[in-house]
Design an enzyme around this catalytic site. Structure first.
Site, PDB file in Angstrom:
ATOM      1  N   CYS A   2     -33.442  -8.712  71.239  1.00 49.05           N
ATOM      2  CA  CYS A   2     -34.356  -7.780  71.885  1.00 49.05           C
ATOM      3  C   CYS A   2     -34.802  -6.716  70.884  1.00 49.05           C
ATOM      4  CB  CYS A   2     -33.773  -7.048  73.092  1.00 49.05           C
ATOM      5  SG  CYS A   2     -33.200  -8.150  74.380  1.00 49.05           S
ATOM      6  N   ARG A  27     -36.776 -10.463  66.879  1.00 47.68           N
ATOM      7  CA  ARG A  27     -35.509 -10.131  67.539  1.00 47.68           C
ATOM      8  C   ARG A  27     -35.353 -10.798  68.908  1.00 47.68           C
ATOM      9  NH1 ARG A  27     -32.955  -5.909  65.283  1.00 47.68           N
ATOM     10  NH2 ARG A  27     -31.798  -5.621  67.202  1.00 47.68           N
ATOM     11  N   TRP A  75     -34.784 -11.165  74.385  1.00 46.69           N
ATOM     12  CA  TRP A  75     -34.016 -12.403  74.230  1.00 46.69           C
ATOM     13  C   TRP A  75     -33.015 -12.352  75.372  1.00 46.69           C
ATOM     14  CZ3 TRP A  75     -28.920 -13.944  73.506  1.00 46.69           C
ATOM     15  CH2 TRP A  75     -28.724 -15.249  73.040  1.00 46.69           C
ATOM     16  N   ASN A 101     -31.696  -2.812  74.580  1.00 49.16           N
ATOM     17  CA  ASN A 101     -31.262  -3.935  73.753  1.00 49.16           C
ATOM     18  C   ASN A 101     -29.744  -3.923  73.761  1.00 49.16           C
ATOM     19  OD1 ASN A 101     -30.761  -5.801  71.689  1.00 49.16           O
ATOM     20  ND2 ASN A 101     -31.076  -4.294  70.075  1.00 49.16           N
ATOM     21  N   GLY A 102     -29.134  -4.982  74.297  1.00 53.20           N
ATOM     22  CA  GLY A 102     -27.672  -5.027  74.345  1.00 53.20           C
ATOM     23  C   GLY A 102     -27.196  -5.614  75.658  1.00 53.20           C
ATOM     24  N   GLU A 488     -26.217 -26.439  55.401  1.00 55.91           N
ATOM     25  CA  GLU A 488     -27.339 -25.519  55.535  1.00 55.91           C
ATOM     26  C   GLU A 488     -28.650 -26.291  55.739  1.00 55.91           C
ATOM     27  OE1 GLU A 488     -27.767 -22.560  56.174  1.00 55.91           O
ATOM     28  OE2 GLU A 488     -29.738 -22.001  55.439  1.00 55.91           O
ATOM     29  N   LYS A 492     -31.056 -25.889  59.016  1.00 59.48           N
ATOM     30  CA  LYS A 492     -32.475 -25.519  58.928  1.00 59.48           C
ATOM     31  C   LYS A 492     -33.328 -26.483  59.729  1.00 59.48           C
ATOM     32  CE  LYS A 492     -32.360 -22.296  57.889  1.00 59.48           C
ATOM     33  NZ  LYS A 492     -31.282 -21.485  57.425  1.00 59.48           N
ATOM     34  N   GLU A 495     -32.736 -26.059  63.598  1.00 56.37           N
ATOM     35  CA  GLU A 495     -33.193 -24.861  64.292  1.00 56.37           C
ATOM     36  C   GLU A 495     -34.705 -24.738  64.364  1.00 56.37           C
ATOM     37  OE1 GLU A 495     -31.975 -21.656  60.770  1.00 56.37           O
ATOM     38  OE2 GLU A 495     -31.743 -21.090  62.848  1.00 56.37           O
ATOM     39  N   HIS A 511     -15.474 -41.862  57.227  1.00 55.00           N
ATOM     40  CA  HIS A 511     -14.490 -41.628  58.289  1.00 55.00           C
ATOM     41  C   HIS A 511     -15.163 -41.447  59.654  1.00 55.00           C
ATOM     42  CE1 HIS A 511     -11.312 -41.399  55.343  1.00 55.00           C
ATOM     43  NE2 HIS A 511     -12.086 -40.587  54.630  1.00 55.00           N
ATOM     44  N   LYS A 610     -33.365 -13.457  65.629  1.00 51.15           N
ATOM     45  CA  LYS A 610     -32.991 -13.180  64.242  1.00 51.15           C
ATOM     46  C   LYS A 610     -31.642 -12.491  64.129  1.00 51.15           C
ATOM     47  CE  LYS A 610     -33.838 -13.099  59.843  1.00 51.15           C
ATOM     48  NZ  LYS A 610     -33.644 -14.403  59.181  1.00 51.15           N
TER      49      LYS A 610
END
Ligand code: M6R
Length: 615
Positions: A2, A27, A75, A101-102, A488, A492, A495, A511, A610
């Site tokens: 947010c 955000r 968000w 925000n929170g 990584e 990428k 997402e 395995h 983010k």
């Protein structure tokens, strides 16, 4: 998660708040809203969707006038993303309005109490509970807004950055923070409120970053007063001069922030080296390390905590710290570490890695380690962020603002900082010879140029992306230093393109994951010239026998893998320990191009944000 923005002053608030929300959309971007006061009316408009949807809605719903305004980009945590759950939220009387925000963790019990007292709720959010709690306190106690906010906040458990105003007292905005960032820009008789300084950078270079458990009462024409929420004591706020400029937060001609940030890596890594890598003098100079050298040298072990991409950087660091400095390292997901009662002693050094410096799990892991006596060293990108402040010492990555949700330059600059630290410690411990040390310094200095070279494969990577963009799954394999790079690369792709991808140590393939391989499976193999090169070749042969499609990331000029693989992407040669700084580049570009070809929202992938300020 947010973003919040606010303005009080002599200008029209709407353009400042809307533009600010666009800059903070990284955000959170599942809904957005705005509240404006024009001297007579409180006007609220909100909608599910992006800030651009909000702009459309405002056109038909409210007038845009007013010198006081607050806005929010969300968000979702409590309640699905829809119009009603979007912020701002208005109290039952219609007088008070809030953005938040929170998370208010005890909102259910507070809500029950408020319902008993006759309050009704339109949304499923914790935030609507908070604004009504503030209203209840204000009414019952007969206090002013600032006091009511303070009393209410002392009853809540959770995290917040809030801005609240009362339409009957429109010359005042009350803001507060605990666990979520909040900056106040100080202009000429005007104030800006935001989750970070980007919304007001063209208006003022002066800002106050509230500390946790602080609140501020901002009064038009009268100034700002900062207080501690708990004991009401006055705080003399530090007014910081911002280093940020507008250019850094704009796309600069690139189609997406992610692409801009991928291409910024040579400069970002150079900035990370600046003043630290002094090749002529054959030294590495880092204040945070020099001042605490004893802590590092006497440490039983280093524990690295981080999340997501930053955790991958931590894994790369594990290799280099153990390899060069011979210090035992454990790398932990912050979210697991904080809840599993780990053994921590005063002889442990904890390195916390975080781009945003606000990740809730990483922050909590730091606090826990500190309480058990560990020395905490932060590696953050955002200057002045919560993790940077909570750490005992630290080193910034100096990557500049990273706005694309998929982390790129933050990763390579984190590896850069961590490599510098490992080398510095190795030198101090005597675990590296002076000639090897010099060789590393020389090679490091050439990394930005080599990253530039790796970026030249962009057009070829686009061709490869075109061939595999419709694959349902991808496998990424790497060994040693490049195992974390495989993780990584897979992250990428997942997402931003929503293609399922797995990263694996190449030798582990047999395995289990080998069962996935058939003629439809693209497998990205990092097969640069390294200690285990021959073994990787064997892994490639195993894939070939099962008809998997091989995309090899190889060292420039290598013909062996070129002959075996279906496609190769070359990167310049370097010391193995530094190779992740180069092998990462094609994987970033591959995921970027596939996502663009699939028409995905590269900078704002679904469900993500983010900075993850909730656990
Ligand atoms: O700000 P941080 O580095 O603490 O963030 C950690 C993760 O949330 C972050 O790396 C995330 O995994 C990125 N979206 C990856 O691209």
């Amino acid at each position: 998660m947010c973003g919040i923005v606010g303005y009080i002053g002599h200008r029209e608030a709407y353009p400042i708040v809307i533009e600010g929300l666009k800059r903070l959309e990284y955000r959170g971007y599942d809904s957005a809203g705005i509240a404006l006061f024009d001297g007579t009316d409180l006007k609220v408009s909100k909608t599910k969707g992006k800030v651009s949807d909000l702009e459309e809605r405002v056109e038909t719903q409210i007038s845009k006038s007013g010198n006081l305004g607050i806005g929010h980009t969300r968000w979702a945590t409590h309640g699905v993303p829809n119009d009603v759950n979007s912020h701002p939220h208005v109290s039952n009387s219609g007088d008070l309005v809030i953005i938040h925000n929170g998370i208010i963790e005890n909102y259910e019990s507070l809500k029950k109490e408020l319902i008993k007292r006759g309050y009704t709720f339109k949304s499923d959010t914790d935030t609507e509970v908070l604004i009504n709690l503030i209203e209840e306190v204000k009414t019952i106690e007969g206090v002013k807004l600032g006091k009511a906010v303070q009393i209410a906040l002392n009853q809540v458990v959770g995290a917040y950055a809030i801005a609240v105003f009362d339409k009957n007292k429109p010359e005042e905005v009350v803001v507060a923070r605990l666990g979520s960032p909040l900056a106040v820009g100080i202009g000429e008789d005007e104030f800006f409120i935001a989750s970070d300084a980007s919304p007001f950078i063209e208006y003022t270079k002066n800002a106050i970053y509230l500390e946790d458990e602080e609140m501020a009462i901002i009064r038009f024409h009268k100034g700002i007063k900062v207080r501690k929420i708990k004991d009401d004591s006055l705080v003399d706020p530090y007014i910081q001069e911002l280093q940020l400029n507008l250019e850094q937060i704009e796309k600069g001609g690139y189609e997406h922030f992610m692409l801009k940030e991928i291409h910024e890596q040579p400069k970002a890594i150079t900035d990370t080296f600046r003043g630290r890598l002094l090749r002529d003098e054959a030294i590495i100079k880092m204040g945070g390390i020099e001042d605490n050298m004893k802590k590092f040298l006497n440490a039983n072990r280093i524990i690295i905590v981080a999340c997501g991409t930053s955790w991958h950087a931590g894994l790369v660091a594990e290799y280099i710290f153990e390899d060069l400095a011979r210090i035992p390292v454990e790398v932990e997901y912050a979210s697991e570490f904080r809840y599993r009662n780990p053994v921590i002693t005063e002889n442990d050094v904890l390195i916390a890695i975080s781009q945003s410096g606000e990740t809730a799990d990483t922050l909590a892991a730091i606090k826990m380690a500190k309480s058990k006596g560990a020395f905490v060293f932060g590696v953050c990108n955002v200057v002045g962020s919560s993790i940077a402040r909570e750490s005992d010492a630290g080193a910034y990555t100096h990557a500049g603002p990273e706005i694309g949700v998929a982390s790129t330059k933050a990763f390579t600059t984190q590896i850069t900082v961590l490599s510098l630290i490992a080398l510095r410690l190795a030198r101090a411990k005597g675990t590296i010879s002076s000639s090897d040390f010099r060789r590393y310094l020389l090679e490091m200095e050439m990394i930005p140029e080599k990253v530039e070279k790796a970026l030249e494969s962009d057009a070829h990577i686009q061709e490869v992306s075109e061939i595999y963009k419709d694959a349902a799954n991808f496998l990424y394999l790497g060994r040693g230093y490049n195992f974390p790079v495989a993780l990584e690369g897979a992250l990428k792709l997942k997402e931003i393109s929503y293609i399922h991808a797995e990263g694996y140590p190449a030798a582990e393939m047999k395995h289990g994951p080998i069962a996935l391989i058939d003629e439809n499976m693209p497998i990205v193999v990092i097969a640069t010239k390294a200690e285990h090169y021959d073994k990787v070749i064997s892994n490639i042969q195993e894939i070939k026998s099962r008809k998997g499609k091989i995309i090899g990331v190889i060292t420039e000029g290598d013909t062996i893998v070129r002959d075996l693989a279906d496609h190769v992407i070359e990167v310049p040669d370097t010391i193995e320990a530094l190779s992740p700084l180069l092998t990462t580049i094609p994987l970033q570009l591959l995921s970027y191009h596939i996502a663009v070809m699939l028409d995905k929202n590269v900078d704002q992938p679904r469900n993500l944000a983010k900075s993850v300020t909730v656990e």
